[in-house]
Structures are given as structure tokens and as C-alpha cells.
Design an enzyme around this catalytic site. Structure first.
Site, PDB file in Angstrom:
ATOM      1  N   CYS A 164       0.385  -3.671  -5.973  1.00 40.72           N
ATOM      2  CA  CYS A 164      -0.094  -4.128  -4.661  1.00 40.72           C
ATOM      3  C   CYS A 164      -1.612  -4.279  -4.566  1.00 40.72           C
ATOM      4  CB  CYS A 164       0.430  -3.200  -3.575  1.00 40.72           C
ATOM      5  SG  CYS A 164       2.218  -3.029  -3.645  1.00 40.72           S
ATOM      6  N   HIS A 290      -5.361  -1.038   4.025  1.00 40.95           N
ATOM      7  CA  HIS A 290      -4.096  -1.282   3.321  1.00 40.95           C
ATOM      8  C   HIS A 290      -2.969  -1.027   4.315  1.00 40.95           C
ATOM      9  CE1 HIS A 290      -1.468  -1.778  -0.040  1.00 40.95           C
ATOM     10  NE2 HIS A 290      -0.971  -0.563   0.067  1.00 40.95           N
ATOM     11  N   HIS A 324       4.196  -6.501   4.000  1.00 49.75           N
ATOM     12  CA  HIS A 324       3.355  -6.173   2.852  1.00 49.75           C
ATOM     13  C   HIS A 324       3.655  -7.184   1.749  1.00 49.75           C
ATOM     14  CE1 HIS A 324       1.232  -4.347  -0.274  1.00 49.75           C
ATOM     15  NE2 HIS A 324       1.826  -3.173  -0.367  1.00 49.75           N
TER      16      HIS A 324
END
Lengths: 395, 263
Positions: A164, A290, A324
């Protein structure tokens, strides 16, 4: 480490684009973002549990006929983001020569969504369909080859893949290529298509939310997975108000999936990005977190942000809009952050209210107008991989 | 800009060749090894790790040991054309069986940076690491990334490149043997070490071959990181050499100049 030989005023950004659950182009996404409209929808494949996802539902462009071998959803997402940048990329290639233009992308999944379908067919039929090629439809290099073929880019070309944090780290890699004199222009970004495996995988870890996520919220229960692509063209001496100022990279060295509870690795990345950019924490106007909506991840990041910024800086998470987007998240959120710098509008952190009172940070809960000149954007990943990227508006 | 990267150490592991000496001498292990020792990783981690992760851990540990690099501090760049394919194949099979539930341990080990993550945890290294892929251009890409890192940051860096054999249905179209290579590079100008790799130069013509055509390398011919064998061969031969590594429609050329510590 001593940051050195990086452009003093930052690396100029010529143009950027995106394609995500908020819209297939920058203008659509901007409208949805500042209207606080979520792009989360039910998962587009069958699952034995609920899983809202950030799905791109707009029609996506296919590769031209002679490049049909590269046709995957990942490629189409990349092409959707590439379309508006092609004239500007062509100028850069013509000016510098293709070998002096680089391509640095980030992805976690590569062409896994296509491979999932081909694998399921193989189980049913015992045959791998003729049109399937690992090299052009699964490998990371497929999208590199496709974009190079379409644009004439012939310089260094690579996918960063650190889960990620992938496309956040693409900015860092591109900045180094420029600073090292290996390129004069570079196309940077990230792309990941929604895959059943990643949705099921996060479910197996117990961090997948069955409702729209609540980043930094008191009732947060996990993440929603998304998809998308965002691309950015940087050119060494371009005239631009928007610049890439610095990047910081670190590792937690703690656990493969769980963040260091103290957020030490995250703090290291943010402090290094500030050092590379030559900025004090007080010079950052906004942190794009994040902020995925997991209990541990959000708490760890909040602790780190509070130590670096003394808790006063506005913090936004856009995961409630897009989900996400995994390897594409760093690039996607860089684009959304740049919209804030350009338009003087801070989006609300959709789903955050009521914010967890235990978190020592100022989460933005209502859209806000203002002058925002510098944004720091975080991306954290499996393996404890962390990256922070700082963009600025110099006008 | 630095003129070159100083090669301090290099290493190779494959099931057929336990190290670079055996590979250069053409001395194959009989039978081939199932996995390298990978003692850098804790036993519990090693037992669950893929062959790819173990191979990378092995060659990284070797170059660190040979070049006296501190694994708790040295930056790491890992390249792999396909990444954790065996783990991905296991997850695909789980997805289509019974309830479709995935193993969380397998899922977390499926990411491209699984090896780099395991190494950073095992060595308590909180510094820079990165993982990349560029298909057949992966060998060139790790050296270009290392060159940029050393030019901007100085110090030293370990580059590792590895791919395991393709599993299951992936292997129907493409077969090759597992291979891992690593080099410890720095910007020091001191005597010693194995020599210098010059800056990357883009060449429009495609590299002659995807992999080295030397005898003994056939099993790696379609391995995405096989082109790096040509660099290793030049370094170990200790002679001036020009190595062209494929990338896209062209190639990247690196000049190797032997150093005082060259074999």
C-alpha cells in the site's frame, strides 16, 4: 542519511490526472470530493459477506487494436488516467527525447484481477484461454510496456511494489532519478484494479469493514478496498505552481501486517520528508493521512502525527470517498491533496464523525476554505513500509 | 554525479548452484537443493516463508557478510519480475475451494515486498528498502535505482534480484529455474572491492539476449532476473567489460572496470 542534490525549489509538476470511485477524471472527482459524496458501492463480485468498495463504474478505454494483448482492467484504469496527459507527455518526449523521460509507477496487485478470472476458468475447463499471457496481462511490466508504446517514453521504467505504499514510493524514486541526472521528465503514478483476492485477504486479517469505513472515527471497524489510477508528469525546469518538495521512506521493522503501535516508523518517514524538503513541521498546512479506518493503524498514525506536528495540523483521510486503493492509494491521494492546494478547499474526512476522542490529532470533519500551500501525504503498508510525500504550491 | 558504483560483494543462489563459485565452475548440486539456509530469518519465519523470500534473504545475508555491511542500517533494493507467485497460486486455489476463505499468513506473504519486510523485521532495519518490477528489465531497473540512490544519498546499498519458478497453471506457458543474485554497492573510492560499474547508458537497440548464453545458464533462460548473470560474470571475471541489460524496446549499458580486490 544526508538529503542532497535535490532541486531546491522542488520538482515542478506539469500536469496530473486521476480515475477513481469519485470519477473517471479530475473534474468529476473534484466535484464529488468537495460535495462530500462517497464513491463507495457494493462489491462488484459475489462474496459471502458485505464489503463496500471504491469501484470505478465509468466506462474505461481499451488499448488500441495493436496493443490488445495488454487489455486488462488495470491497463484500462491506467489508460483512463493517461488520456488527458498525452499531449503534455508528447511535448516532453519531443523536447528531451524518449530516453530522457522516465516512467515510475506503483501497484500492489498488477494484473491479478484478470488472473483470478483466468484461473477460475482453468479450474472449470482445464484450459488456459489462448488470449491470456502472464507477461502482458499479469506482470507489473505489462502496463509499463503499454504506456511506453503509446507515449514514446524510453527512459528508466519500473513499477514499485511495496503493497500500500507503492505509488507513494514512486514519487521518491522519480525524485531520485531526476536528482541523479538520469531523466529530465518523468511520468509518475499508481494503478490498482479491484481484486477478489485482496478483499478476501483483508477479511482474513479481520480488518475489512462491512460498512463504509470510519477513518479516525470512534466506531471504526476496518477498511474498504478501492481501485483507481493517478498519473503525474514532472519536468525538470517546467514553470508550475505545484511542486514535489520531498519524500521520506522508512520501515517499522515490527510486524508484517500490524503497525508499530507507537508509530515510530511513520514518524521517521514524516521527519525525513520534512528534512528532504527543508521544511519545519509548522510549514505544513495539511496532513493527508493513510487513515484506513482500522483501530490499530489509525491510532498508530495519529500518535506519530501528533509527535511530529504537535497535534495542531489539520488531518484528512479520503478513504471514505475512494476506499483504500492499495498500491494506487499514494498517487490517488496525492491528486486529491493537490486539488486542495489548487482550490483552497479542505474536504471533510468522510465517515470520521464522531472522531475517536482518544486520538491526539485535529481530524477535519467539515469542509473548510483557506490557503493551503503545503501538504504531507502518508502511505503505510504490509512489511512495515512507510512513505511520506510533500507537495507545495509556490505561487 | 558519481561516475560509478563500487562493487563490494556479490552472491548467487539457485537450487542447482549453491553459490557463485559453483555456478562459474558449472558444478551443479546433485540433487538440487530444495531451499537455501536463509538463516537471516528466524526459524519460525523461515519455515513459513516462500522459496523466493528465502532465496532473497540468503543472497542479501551473504553480500552483507562478505562486504561487512551492517544489515540493521544498509538500504535494500529488491527486484523481481513476477514476485511471490507460488503464494499467489496457493491463494487462488483457496479462493475457489470450500468457503473461499484465505489464510491470513499466506495473504500477508503474497505481497511483492514480503522478503524485504521479513528482512527489515529480522534485522531491525528501520531505514530505506524498496521493491520493484520491470519484467525483463528488472535487472537494469535495480541497478538504475541503486545508482540513483547512491548518487543522491551516498553510502551503500544492497541490490537483490530473484524469481522463483512459476507454479501451477502459470507454468503452462513459461518455465524457468529459480535464481537469486545480490550485490553490495557503495560510492567509496577506496582500494579493495571487486570493481566499478559505470552509470547506466540507454541504448536504442535491444540487448542481444534476455539471458546470458553461457553454458550452464540454460535453465534460467526465461527467468526475468537472468540478465543480471552477465553482470555477475563480468565482476567475477575481473576484466573490463560492457554489459547490456534488456529493458523495453532497448537496453541499458553498464561498463565494468575491475578493482584491486578483483579475483
Amino acid at each position: 542519511m544526508t538529503p542532497s542534490r535535490l532541486p531546491a525549489r522542488g520538482l515542478p509538476l506539469c500536469d496530473y490526472s486521476l480515475c477513481c470511485a469519485l470519477g473517471a477524471d479530475l473534474e468529476s472527482a473534484r466535484a464529488q470530493l468537495f460535495a462530500a459524496q462517497s464513491g463507495l458501492r457494493p462489491a462488484p463480485f459475489e462474496l459471502p459477506f458485505a464489503a463496500p468498495c471504491g469501484v470505478v463504474d465509468a466506462p474505461l478505454p481499451a488499448p488500441p487494436l495493436h496493443l490488445q494483448a495488454f487489455d486488462t482492467r488495470q491497463a484500462r484504469l491506467a489508460l483512463a488516467a493517461l488520456e488527458s496527459l498525452r499531449p503534455r507527455i508528447a511535448q516532453a518526449v519531443q523536447r528531451w527525447g524518449g530516453a530522457r523521460v522516465g516512467l515510475v509507477l506503483g501497484s500492489s496487485n498488477a494484473g491479478l484481477d484478470t488472473t483470478e478470472r483466468v484461473h477460475a476458468e482453468h479450474l472449470r475447463t482445464g484450459v488456459v484461454r489462448d488470449a491470456y499471457s502472464l507477461r502482458t496481462q499479469h506482470a507489473f511490466s505489462a502496463v509499463l510496456d503499454l504506456i511506453c508504446a503509446l507515449t514514446g517514453i524510453e527512459g528508466p521504467a519500473q513499477f514499485l511494489s511495496t503493497a500500500c505504499s507503492s505509488s507513494g514510493k514512486a514519487f521518491a524514486s522519480a525524485q531520485r532519478l531526476c536528482a541523479a541526472g538520469l531523466v529530465d521528465a518523468v511520468l509518475v503514478g499508481g494503478v490498482d484494479a479491484l481484486c477478489e483476492m485482496t478483499v478476501r485477504g483483508f477479511r482474513s486479517l479481520g480488518v475489512l469493514a462491512e460498512q463504509p469505513c470510519h477513518p479516525f472515527g470512534a466506531g471504526r471497524s476496518g477498511i474498504n478496498i478501492g481501485e483507481g489510477a493517478a498519473l503525474f508528469l514532472f519536468e525538470r525546469d517546467a514553470e508550475s505552481e505545484l511542486v514535489l518538495l520531498g519524500c521520506g521512506e522508512s520501515a517499522d521493522a515490527h510486524h508484517m501486517t500490524a503497525p508499530d503501535p507507537d508509530g515510530q516508523g511513520a514518524e521517521l518517514a514524516m521527519r525525513e520528508a520534512l528534512a528532504v524538503a527543508g521544511l519545519a513541521p509548522a510549514e505544513i498546512d495539511l496532513v493527508n493521512a493513510h487513515g484506513t479506518g482500522t483501530a490499530l493503524g489509525d491510532a498508530s498514525e495519529a500518535a506519530a502525527i501528533a509527535r511530529v506536528f504537535d497535534g495542531g495540523v489539520p488531518v484528512v483521510s479520503t478513504k471514505g470517498y475512494t476506499g483504500h486503493a492499495l498500491g494506487a492509494a499514494g498517487a490517488l491521494e496525492a491528486a486529491l491533496s493537490l486539488l486542495t492546494l489548487e482550490h483552497g478547499l479542505l474536504p471533510e474526512s468522510l465517515g470520521a464523525s464522531p472522531v475517536d476522542p482518544a486520538l491526539p490529532i485535529a481530524v477535519v470533519q467539515r469542509r473548510r476554505e483557506g490557503v493551503f500551500k503545503r501538504v504531507l501525504s502518508n502511505s503505510f503498508a504490509f512489511g512495515g513500509s512507510n512513505v511520506s510525500v510533500i507537495f507545495g504550491r509556490v505561487a | 554525479m558519481n561516475a560509478s558504483m563500487h562493487v563490494r560483494a556479490c552472491a548467487l543462489w539457485s537450487p542447482e548452484y549453491p553459490d557463485a563459485d559453483a555456478w562459474l565452475a558449472g558444478k551443479r548440486s546433485e540433487p538440487p537443493s530444495a531451499a537455501p539456509p536463509a538463516e537471516l530469518l528466524p526459524r519460525r519465519v523461515r519455515g513459513r516463508a516462500s522459496l523466493l523470500t528465502c532465496m532473497i534473504a540468503e543472497v542479501v545475508a551473504r553480500v552483507a557478510r562478505e562486504g561487512s555491511a551492517d544489515l540493521a542500517k544498509v538500504p535494500l533494493i529488491v527486484g523481481s519480475g513476477y514476485g511471490e507467485m507460488a503464494t499467489t497460486a496457493q491463494l487462488l486455489a483457496m479462493m475457489r475451494s470450500d468457503d473461499g476463505a484465505l489464510s491470513p499468513a499466506r495473504f500477508q506473504a503474497s505481497v511483492h515486498n514480503a522478503a524485504a519486510g521479513a528482512i527489515s523485521i529480522a534485522t531491525a532495519n528501520q531505514g530505506f528498502s524498496s521493491c520493484l518490477s520491470a519484467g525483463d528489465g528488472t535487472s537494469a531497473a535495480v541497478l538504475i535505482e541503486a545508482f540513483a540512490w547512491l548518487t543522491v544519498r551516498g553510502g551503500q546499498v544492497i541490490v537483490a534480484a530473484a524469481d522463483e519458478s512459476l507454479p501451477g497453471f502459470f507454468a503452462e506457458r513459461d518455465r524457468f529455474g529459480p535464481l537469486a543474485l545480490a550485490m553490495l554497492l557503495d560510492v567509496a573510492q577506496a582500494a579493495g572491492g571487486m570493481g566499478w560499474l559505470g552509470p547506466p547508458v540507454r541504448v536504442a537497440a535491444a540487448a542481444q539476449a534476455r539471458a546470458s548464453r553461457e553454458p550452464g545458464d540454460e535453465m534460467f533462460a526465461r527467468n526475468p532476473v537472468a540478465p543480471l548473470l552477465a553482470v555477475l560474470r563480468a565482476v567475477r571475471a575481473g576484466r573490463n567489460a560492457t554489459v547490456a541489460l534488456p529493458a523495453g524496446s532497448g537496453s541499458w549499458r553498464f561498463e565494468f572496470t575491475p578493482g584491486e580486490g578483483s579475483p
